[in-house]
Design a protein around this motif. Structure first.
Motif, mmCIF file in Angstrom:
data_model
loop_
_atom_site.group_PDB
_atom_site.id
_atom_site.type_symbol
_atom_site.label_atom_id
_atom_site.label_comp_id
_atom_site.label_asym_id
_atom_site.label_seq_id
_atom_site.Cartn_x
_atom_site.Cartn_y
_atom_site.Cartn_z
ATOM 1 N N SER A 43 -17.634 10.068 -15.083
ATOM 2 C CA SER A 43 -17.026 9.417 -16.241
ATOM 3 C C SER A 43 -16.875 7.938 -15.904
ATOM 4 O O SER A 43 -16.941 7.548 -14.728
ATOM 5 C CB SER A 43 -15.657 10.023 -16.526
ATOM 6 O OG SER A 43 -14.769 9.759 -15.454
ATOM 7 N N PRO A 44 -16.644 7.088 -16.923
ATOM 8 C CA PRO A 44 -16.418 5.675 -16.618
ATOM 9 C C PRO A 44 -15.270 5.458 -15.639
ATOM 10 O O PRO A 44 -15.319 4.544 -14.804
ATOM 11 C CB PRO A 44 -16.098 5.074 -18.000
ATOM 12 C CG PRO A 44 -16.850 5.935 -18.952
ATOM 13 C CD PRO A 44 -16.750 7.329 -18.372
ATOM 14 N N GLY A 45 -14.243 6.314 -15.706
ATOM 15 C CA GLY A 45 -13.108 6.180 -14.805
ATOM 16 C C GLY A 45 -13.453 6.391 -13.348
ATOM 17 O O GLY A 45 -12.689 6.004 -12.453
ATOM 18 N N LYS A 46 -14.609 7.017 -13.090
ATOM 19 C CA LYS A 46 -15.029 7.278 -11.722
ATOM 20 C C LYS A 46 -16.275 6.484 -11.337
ATOM 21 O O LYS A 46 -16.849 6.698 -10.272
ATOM 22 C CB LYS A 46 -15.282 8.774 -11.529
ATOM 23 C CG LYS A 46 -14.012 9.620 -11.689
ATOM 24 C CD LYS A 46 -14.285 11.098 -11.500
ATOM 25 C CE LYS A 46 -13.003 11.911 -11.647
ATOM 26 N NZ LYS A 46 -13.235 13.361 -11.513
ATOM 27 N N ALA A 47 -16.689 5.566 -12.202
ATOM 28 C CA ALA A 47 -17.933 4.829 -11.962
ATOM 29 C C ALA A 47 -17.900 4.046 -10.664
ATOM 30 O O ALA A 47 -18.899 3.995 -9.927
ATOM 31 C CB ALA A 47 -18.215 3.884 -13.136
ATOM 32 N N GLU A 48 -16.760 3.444 -10.348
ATOM 33 C CA GLU A 48 -16.701 2.598 -9.157
ATOM 34 C C GLU A 48 -16.827 3.403 -7.862
ATOM 35 O O GLU A 48 -17.054 2.821 -6.804
ATOM 36 C CB GLU A 48 -15.423 1.773 -9.179
ATOM 37 C CG GLU A 48 -15.448 0.719 -10.285
ATOM 38 C CD GLU A 48 -14.194 -0.126 -10.337
ATOM 39 O OE1 GLU A 48 -13.196 0.243 -9.682
ATOM 40 O OE2 GLU A 48 -14.217 -1.148 -11.040
ATOM 41 N N ARG A 49 -16.722 4.720 -7.951
ATOM 42 C CA ARG A 49 -16.960 5.554 -6.775
ATOM 43 C C ARG A 49 -18.415 5.440 -6.304
ATOM 44 O O ARG A 49 -18.728 5.783 -5.165
ATOM 45 C CB ARG A 49 -16.655 7.023 -7.077
ATOM 46 C CG ARG A 49 -15.197 7.320 -7.385
ATOM 47 C CD ARG A 49 -14.961 8.813 -7.511
ATOM 48 N NE ARG A 49 -13.575 9.123 -7.846
ATOM 49 C CZ ARG A 49 -13.040 10.339 -7.759
ATOM 50 N NH1 ARG A 49 -13.770 11.363 -7.355
ATOM 51 N NH2 ARG A 49 -11.780 10.550 -8.089
ATOM 52 N N LEU A 50 -19.294 4.977 -7.190
ATOM 53 C CA LEU A 50 -20.720 4.906 -6.841
ATOM 54 C C LEU A 50 -21.106 3.605 -6.140
ATOM 55 O O LEU A 50 -22.270 3.412 -5.801
ATOM 56 C CB LEU A 50 -21.581 5.069 -8.099
ATOM 57 C CG LEU A 50 -21.384 6.339 -8.919
ATOM 58 C CD1 LEU A 50 -22.510 6.476 -9.924
ATOM 59 C CD2 LEU A 50 -21.296 7.580 -8.038
ATOM 60 N N LEU A 51 -20.144 2.731 -5.919
ATOM 61 C CA LEU A 51 -20.451 1.445 -5.271
ATOM 62 C C LEU A 51 -21.185 1.598 -3.936
ATOM 63 O O LEU A 51 -22.072 0.780 -3.626
ATOM 64 C CB LEU A 51 -19.163 0.639 -5.077
ATOM 65 C CG LEU A 51 -18.635 -0.060 -6.340
ATOM 66 C CD1 LEU A 51 -17.247 -0.629 -6.100
ATOM 67 C CD2 LEU A 51 -19.601 -1.155 -6.795
ATOM 68 N N PRO A 52 -20.893 2.624 -3.105
ATOM 69 C CA PRO A 52 -21.633 2.760 -1.849
ATOM 70 C C PRO A 52 -23.135 2.977 -2.034
ATOM 71 O O PRO A 52 -23.912 2.765 -1.106
ATOM 72 C CB PRO A 52 -20.980 3.987 -1.188
ATOM 73 C CG PRO A 52 -19.617 4.057 -1.770
ATOM 74 C CD PRO A 52 -19.778 3.596 -3.183
ATOM 75 N N PHE A 53 -23.557 3.393 -3.256
ATOM 76 C CA PHE A 53 -24.975 3.643 -3.493
ATOM 77 C C PHE A 53 -25.672 2.456 -4.148
ATOM 78 O O PHE A 53 -26.868 2.509 -4.395
ATOM 79 C CB PHE A 53 -25.139 4.892 -4.366
ATOM 80 C CG PHE A 53 -24.614 6.133 -3.719
ATOM 81 C CD1 PHE A 53 -25.380 6.844 -2.810
ATOM 82 C CD2 PHE A 53 -23.329 6.586 -3.991
ATOM 83 C CE1 PHE A 53 -24.886 7.974 -2.185
ATOM 84 C CE2 PHE A 53 -22.824 7.717 -3.375
ATOM 85 C CZ PHE A 53 -23.600 8.411 -2.469
ATOM 86 N N LEU A 54 -24.921 1.395 -4.413
ATOM 87 C CA LEU A 54 -25.503 0.254 -5.107
ATOM 88 C C LEU A 54 -26.594 -0.417 -4.288
ATOM 89 O O LEU A 54 -27.524 -1.012 -4.836
ATOM 90 C CB LEU A 54 -24.397 -0.750 -5.460
ATOM 91 C CG LEU A 54 -24.718 -1.796 -6.523
ATOM 92 C CD1 LEU A 54 -25.271 -1.155 -7.787
ATOM 93 C CD2 LEU A 54 -23.485 -2.608 -6.848
ATOM 94 N N GLY A 71 -21.260 -1.881 -16.370
ATOM 95 C CA GLY A 71 -20.381 -3.047 -16.360
ATOM 96 C C GLY A 71 -19.306 -2.954 -15.298
ATOM 97 O O GLY A 71 -18.986 -3.945 -14.626
ATOM 98 N N LEU A 72 -18.743 -1.759 -15.118
ATOM 99 C CA LEU A 72 -17.722 -1.565 -14.100
ATOM 100 C C LEU A 72 -18.295 -1.763 -12.701
ATOM 101 O O LEU A 72 -17.652 -2.365 -11.835
ATOM 102 C CB LEU A 72 -17.112 -0.163 -14.234
ATOM 103 C CG LEU A 72 -16.228 0.059 -15.462
ATOM 104 C CD1 LEU A 72 -15.942 1.542 -15.648
ATOM 105 C CD2 LEU A 72 -14.925 -0.722 -15.344
ATOM 106 N N LEU A 73 -19.511 -1.275 -12.477
ATOM 107 C CA LEU A 73 -20.135 -1.435 -11.166
ATOM 108 C C LEU A 73 -20.469 -2.899 -10.875
ATOM 109 O O LEU A 73 -20.403 -3.339 -9.721
ATOM 110 C CB LEU A 73 -21.405 -0.585 -11.081
ATOM 111 C CG LEU A 73 -21.192 0.926 -10.905
ATOM 112 C CD1 LEU A 73 -22.493 1.673 -11.112
ATOM 113 C CD2 LEU A 73 -20.614 1.233 -9.532
ATOM 114 N N CYS A 74 -20.828 -3.637 -11.909
ATOM 115 C CA CYS A 74 -21.199 -5.046 -11.721
ATOM 116 C C CYS A 74 -20.046 -6.005 -11.990
ATOM 117 O O CYS A 74 -20.197 -7.217 -11.811
ATOM 118 C CB CYS A 74 -22.372 -5.394 -12.634
ATOM 119 S SG CYS A 74 -23.918 -4.572 -12.216
#
Length: 297
Positions: A174-185, A200-203
């Motif tokens: 969900s968007p609320g958990k999007a920033e959890r994916l930062l390690p895969f960026l 947008g949240l990741l960037c």
């Protein structure tokens, strides 16, 4: 066992309890509708969709040994989803997701995935303990990874040698958990499947189009990013460039699971050898068919 699996789906497998109303809803609405209980969770939704596309998915997850868990295992079996390697706990109850939808989309949802979070790295034991792979002999197949995992476990996976050879496809829950994916960026073998808000949240910026968002993710280090934007165009970007396509217009009758269906259809299309543009169009068609409530093509 790995020869019998096309894709490993890692993450939430639970019961979806969904209330759907045949009319628009607002805060405080009390309307007639239908309530269903079906197997769900991001990893399970992806696995079920992959099965409909003729593939053989296996899930790595946590499922309780309670009544609900036994019923869920049986339901997975009927749906062609292999749960043999799921972590089964005597102490942790089977997880559940509850949502309310109107014809104007998702109204509210609560995800109780506490057991998956409590199980942590135990669900990965088949990939680290030798059944499917290990740090010395990493699993080289396809993996669909669900952002419902804890930030600590996602960070562990991102740097683990056990995943160094995998074709890793990653989606937030969900968007609320999007920033959890930062390690895969900046992961060299990861492809991100996100919507416009999640991109947008990741960037940490606001994007107006999926094309700008996909290019933005790649400029931040993503090896490949596929960004959707509801009924507007979706875009697939990598260092080689960006392509975009628009989904067909349909009457929306359901939304929960649409993104998972899109991701599964895209993976299945690429596995079958479709080029990127054709795979994107196939996935958009599959998602449109799903939200319209039609049987899959």
């Amino acid at each position: 066992m790995s020869e019998q699996t096309d894709i490993l789906c890692i993450g939430s497998v639970l019961w979806d309890v969904i209330g759907r109303a045949p009319s628009p809803m607002r805060h405080g609405s009390d309307v007639p509708g239908r309530i269903t209980r079906l197997p769900g969770g991001v990893a399970m939704n992806i696995a079920m969709a992959l099965g409909r596309f003729g593939l053989r998915p296996r899930v790595l997850t946590a499922i309780g040994r309670d009544v609900e868990g036994e019923e869920l295992i049986a339901a997975c079996e009927r749906l062609g989803v292999d749960t043999q390697l799921a972590y089964r706990s005597e102490d942790l109850p089977t997880d559940v997701y509850m949502a309310v939808e109107g014809t104007n989309g998702l109204i509210a949802a609560i995800a109780d995935a506490h057991s998956l979070e409590a199980a942590g790295s135990k669900i990965l034991q088949p990939l680290t303990g030798g059944v499917l792979g290990s740090v010395e002999r990493p699993y080289a197949g396809r993996v669909a990874l669900d952002g419902n995992l804890t930030p600590a476990l996602l960070e562990e996976i991102a740097v683990s040698a056990a995943f160094a050879a995998a074709d890793l496809r990653v989606a937030p829950a969900s968007p609320g958990k999007a920033e959890r994916l930062l390690p895969f960026l900046r992961h060299p073998r990861a492809m991100l499947y996100v919507n416009l808000e999640e991109a947008g949240l990741l960037c940490q910026q606001v994007f107006d189009t999926s094309e700008a968002a996909a290019v933005g993710l790649v400029s931040r280090g993503a090896a490949r990013a596929l960004v959707t934007d509801g009924g507007r165009s979706a875009s697939d970007a990598s260092a080689a460039g960006v392509i975009s396509a628009c989904p067909p217009e349909v009457l929306v009758t359901r939304v929960t699971g649409a993104g998972d269906t899109f991701m599964a259809a895209h993976m299945a299309a690429e596995i079958s050898g479709m080029p990127h543009e054709a795979a994107l169009n196939r996935a958009l068609q599959a998602a449109a068919t799903y939200v319209a409530g039609e049987p899959p093509a």
